[in-house]
Motif scaffolding. Structure first.
Motif, PDB file in Angstrom:
ATOM      1  N   ASN A  50      72.100   1.694 -73.209  1.00 10.25           N
ATOM      2  CA  ASN A  50      70.722   1.194 -73.576  1.00 10.25           C
ATOM      3  C   ASN A  50      69.710   0.978 -72.623  1.00 10.25           C
ATOM      4  N   PHE A  96      69.968  -0.436 -80.945  1.00  9.52           N
ATOM      5  CA  PHE A  96      69.717   0.575 -81.902  1.00  9.52           C
ATOM      6  C   PHE A  96      69.056   0.071 -83.283  1.00  9.52           C
ATOM      7  N   PHE A 111      68.196   4.475 -73.363  1.00 10.57           N
ATOM      8  CA  PHE A 111      67.463   4.420 -74.569  1.00 10.57           C
ATOM      9  C   PHE A 111      65.899   3.637 -74.224  1.00 10.57           C
TER      10      PHE A 111
END
Length: 909
Positions: A185, A145, A188
């Motif tokens: 992740n 992030f 994402f």
């Protein structure tokens, strides 16, 4: 060490001494394997390094101090600091990770290293993040992030993708650390559209000489990164979404291009096959695309056929054959369409008689019956996957007939498999002794499970059961124990899925045969040999057949699932008595009947719910139409009222224009022009006639005659102009009113058609509702749940009928409003007709008056001519004529000429 740390704390302003201190600490803690010569000294150095690391991190402030030093931009401070922190993470990774995790902005400071313009620091920063993110999900999420994906992908692109150096490899390894086993992740990465940026990595072109060692390594890691996103161990939803994205962005197509290209190194080709396998595994769209891929050959062949040719070719590398098998398994995983296509290539109706093209089924059969044991095993497992959880294809495969030799009748595929199984080691084969038999037994177990028809076909051959019991009963070596266990499993499947259609091999007789020749305990013990085998647990871990050498290729992953599922139920079936079997069958039949009844009622209720929903939708549609019609009627009523007002205003305007004739009244009118107005018009016409007669009688007197002529010319001219203007205005307004009323008529006609259609739909809806109410079943002996659902349905129907009645009342009210509007329109039409008639009469009267005025003018002109001729005669006779009379006559002549000219102009106007 304390002094060195003190230097770091107190001499922050002196970058040179800080750099030396950091270098010293790095040399103390790190283990440089290149400088170590002997193993003992290496181990001792490792021990020292870990001890010094433990001393350094004992005070967490030391690590925080090191993190703060990394903010210094000075190269002599930042670079040694990066190396020192990397060494600390390599020595005691988890402890240092925990300290950095709890340190404020600790990870964010390290992420700034990726943006450093100095490549040395940036590259060592990548290595530092590798060590930092290893096996720590929390740090992996923070790094992700902090925009790590964007930065790393930019670095890979700048370095030349797969053609780049070792920096690309380091970035790819860091990406693997961030994505592997980290669902957050991975999601994402997918949501950030980073999968699309992976496509250029695999654009290798057609170069055959451009495969450097670093490029091979980079591509290998890139393929592994793709596999991380679509790994079978990931959640199914996440995997399928990544598979979808890879197909949409063209990544799968790019991988298939590499797959069919020439000159690709063997290890890259193997890893590409494994990657394609997991990209298509369980995702129908990708599987369908893969089935359509053709190899660039002449004639073109499907990619599946080309890959299967490699799998059954014993000269191909072992890892490549394993990869092809995995690809075929993934293609068939949850793909009943693909399973049907593979099995259909074996059926008689689809086999190419000319033999020009080789099908997948022919390759599998060829591998199944070749003399290479590895090809036998691979073909058997591949064929078993074509039958996995697909009862239809299991039955279809029973139709396959094989020609063994010329002159002999064809043999079924099932019979041929059992024949080869019974021959055992009599056929000289290359490879493992038991591999062929294990593969065939796995195929037969998969084929017969959950397929009573196949069990019946298998038992119909009287040699099969004695062979199995003989194999199980023998006391053989350890290598043969696995075959005995698989034979016990096959016999157990023949019992458990037996439908008792063959009297000689009914369930009870087979169990008695086991008890006499083998013994139940011995049978169960032999059955347990499968799950106790050392290679069984290894195969059950991952779907990919990953074996170090061919002799380890014994079990298939999907087959281990089948063993887990059947081992317990077969054990119970063996120990059950005949009475228990009968009871169980009765219970099964009862449950099946109950399930069928419940299913029937569920379907019925589902259909009723659908019908109710349709009726509700129809009612809502009718309500909407009703509201629209009411709105239209309201608008039309307002338009009619506007037309009425315009009509009344027009009548008032007509009355004002003709007020001097007294033809219109300012009073309220109900049905048009009244009789009093008509009488006044007629009186005015009579007065005009009397005036005309009076003018004719006064022709004798010259002066009065001329004066009457002037007044009559003035008055009729004015009356003619006003009448013409009023007539034109009346005709225009009446024409506009007619046009508006015609539009209103058309709107009312369309409304009438819509109302008629609505009434028809309402009638059909009532009929459907009554039919539906009659069709609702009310079983007399239903359970409490069904009674409740029936009551609910009746309640819904009653509500539906009530809504239909309300709709009927609304439509009735709408019809009454329509009738009232029609009556108003008829009244308006009658008013317009009366007004038109009176207008026509007025126009005729005005025309008559004009004619009479013209006649009067002619008479006056004649009279003037006579007077002029009489004067001339008097002059000729010598009678004196007074000058005043001549002057007056001259003036009168001039005035007459002017009046005639004016009259002509007015006539033209």
């Amino acid at each position: 060490m304390d002094h060195l740390i003190h230097v770091l704390q107190t001499d922050r302003s002196d970058s040179e001494i800080i750099g030396y201190a950091l270098d010293t600490l790095y040399n103390i803690i790190s283990n440089d394997e290149e400088e170590e010569v002997e193993e003992n000294s290496t181990r001792q150095s490792e021990d020292f390094g870990s001890q010094f690391t433990e001393i350094f991190i004992k005070q967490q402030e030391n690590v925080t101090l090191l993190l703060s030093l990394l903010e210094e931009f000075d190269f002599h401070v930042r670079w040694p600091g990066v190396k020192l922190l990397t060494s600390l993470l390599k020595q005691l990774g988890p402890q240092v990770q925990q300290i950095i995790l709890v340190s404020p902005m600790g990870v964010s400071r390290l992420m700034d290293l990726l943006a450093d313009s100095r490549e040395v620091i940036r590259n060592d920063g990548v290595l530092l993040l590798q060590a930092l993110t290893r096996s720590n999900g929390a740090i992996q999420k923070i790094v992700a992030f902090e925009n790590a994906f964007e930065r790393l992908l930019d670095i890979i692109t700048e370095e030349g993708n797969s053609d780049g150096g070792i920096v690309v490899e380091d970035c790819l390894i860091l990406l693997q650390n961030l994505l592997k086993n980290n669902n957050s992740n991975q999601n994402f990465f997918k949501e950030g559209s980073y999968i699309q940026r992976m496509k250029p990595w695999f654009d290798v072109g057609d170069e055959n000489s451009g495969w450097s060692a670093q490029k091979v390594t980079n591509l290998h890691v890139m393929l592994q990164l793709v596999r991380v996103l679509v790994s079978p161990t990931n959640p199914p939803g996440a995997t399928s979404s990544c598979q979808k994205a890879m197909f949409q962005c063209g990544l799968l197509q790019q991988l298939c291009t590499i797959l069919m290209a020439t000159g690709v190194p063997a290890d890259i080709l193997t890893e590409t096959i494994n990657t394609v396998s997991e990209v298509i595994r369980g995702y129908q769209v990708n599987q369908d695309y893969f089935a359509s891929v053709n190899a660039p050959s002449n004639p073109p062949r499907p990619a599946i056929v080309v890959l299967l040719m490699s799998m059954v070719n014993e000269r191909q590398p072992f890892v490549l054959r394993c990869a092809v098998l995995y690809c075929f398994q993934c293609f068939l995983y949850k793909n009943q369409k693909g399973q049907g296509e593979i099995v259909s290539t074996l059926l008689p109706s689809t086999i190419d008689a000319t033999g020009n093209s080789v099908s997948a089924g022919q390759l599998l059969c060829g591998g199944l019956f070749s003399t290479d044991s590895l090809s036998n095993w691979c073909a058997a497992v591949a064929l078993a996957h074509a039958l996995q959880e697909n009862a239809t294809q299991k039955e279809q495969l029973l139709r396959v007939q094989l020609a063994t030799s010329i002159g002999n009748p064809p043999v079924s595929l099932l019979q041929q498999c059992t024949n080869i199984l019974s021959q055992g080691d009599k056929i000289d084969r290359r490879g493992s002794k038991i591999q062929t038999r294990v593969g065939l037994l796995m195929l037969l177990c998969t084929w017969l499970s959950n397929c009573p028809i196949a069990v019946t076909h298998f038992l119909h051959n009287s040699a099969n059961v004695p062979f199995l019991t003989g194999q199980i009963a023998e006391n053989l070596g350890e290598e043969e124990q696995l075959v005995q266990g698989l034979c016990a499993l096959l016999l157990g499947i023949s019992i458990y899925f037996n439908d008792n259609s063959l009297e000689s091999y009914m369930k009870e007789k087979l169990k008695q045969l086991i008890e006499k020749r083998i013994g139940k305990e011995n049978f169960i013990e032999k059955l347990g040999f499968i799950s106790k085998h050392e290679l069984y647990s290894r195969a059950s871990q991952k779907p990919q057949p990953n074996f170090p050498s061919p002799e380890y290729m014994i079990f298939d992953h999907e087959f281990t699932k089948l063993v887990k599922e059947l081992e317990g139920v077969i054990t119970k079936a063996i120990y059950k008595s005949s009475e228990e079997d009968k009871k169980e069958e009765e219970v099964k039949k009862t449950l099946e009947q109950h399930d069928s009844i419940v299913t029937h009622y569920k379907n019925m209720i589902r259909e009723q719910d659908l019908q109710l929903e349709e009726l509700k939708q129809q009612i809502s549609t009718l309500k909407c139409q009703n509201e629209q019609l009411q709105t239209a009627v309201t608008q039309q009523v307002s338009q009619i009222q506007q037309h009425k007002d315009q009509y009344n205003l027009l009548k008032v305007q007509l009355g004002k224009d003709n007020q001097h004739q007294g033809s219109y009244s300012d009073k309220t009118q109900v049905n048009g022009i009244q009789s009093e107005e008509v009488g006044r018009l007629r009186e005015e016409l009579e007065e005009l006639k009397s005036n005309q007669e009076l003018l004719q009688s006064q022709l004798a007197e010259k002066n009065s005659l001329i004066e009457n002529l002037k007044s009559s010319q003035t008055s009729p001219g004015t009356n003619e102009q006003s009448s013409a203007t009023a007539s034109a205005r009346d005709s225009e307004q009446i024409a506009e009113l007619k046009q508006e009323l015609a539009t209103l008529k058309s709107q009312l006609n369309s409304q009438s058609m819509e109302i008629t259609k609505l009434q028809t739909e309402k009638q059909e809806l009532l009929q459907k509702t009554e039919t539906f109410a009659k069709s609702v079943p009310v079983p007399g002996e239903s359970e409490a749940g069904m009674a409740t659902k029936t009551t609910d349905v009746e309640g819904r129907l009653s509500a539906l009928l009530q809504e239909t009645k309300e709709l009927k009342n609304e439509i009735k009210a709408l019809s009454e409003e329509r009738t009232a509007i029609k009556e108003q329109l008829d009244a308006s039409n009658s008013t317009i007709a009366i007004l038109q008639n009176e207008k026509n009469k007025l126009e005729m009267d005005v025309t008559d008056s004009k004619k009479e005025q013209d006649d009067l003018l002619v008479l006056l002109a004649d009279q003037d001519q006579k007077i002029f001729s009489l004067k001339n005669k008097l002059k000729e006779l010598g009678h004196p004529v007074e000058e005043e009379d001549e002057l007056e006559s001259g003036d009168q002549d001039d005035e007459e000429d002017e009046d005639e000219d004016d009259g002509k102009d007015q006539g033209h106007i």
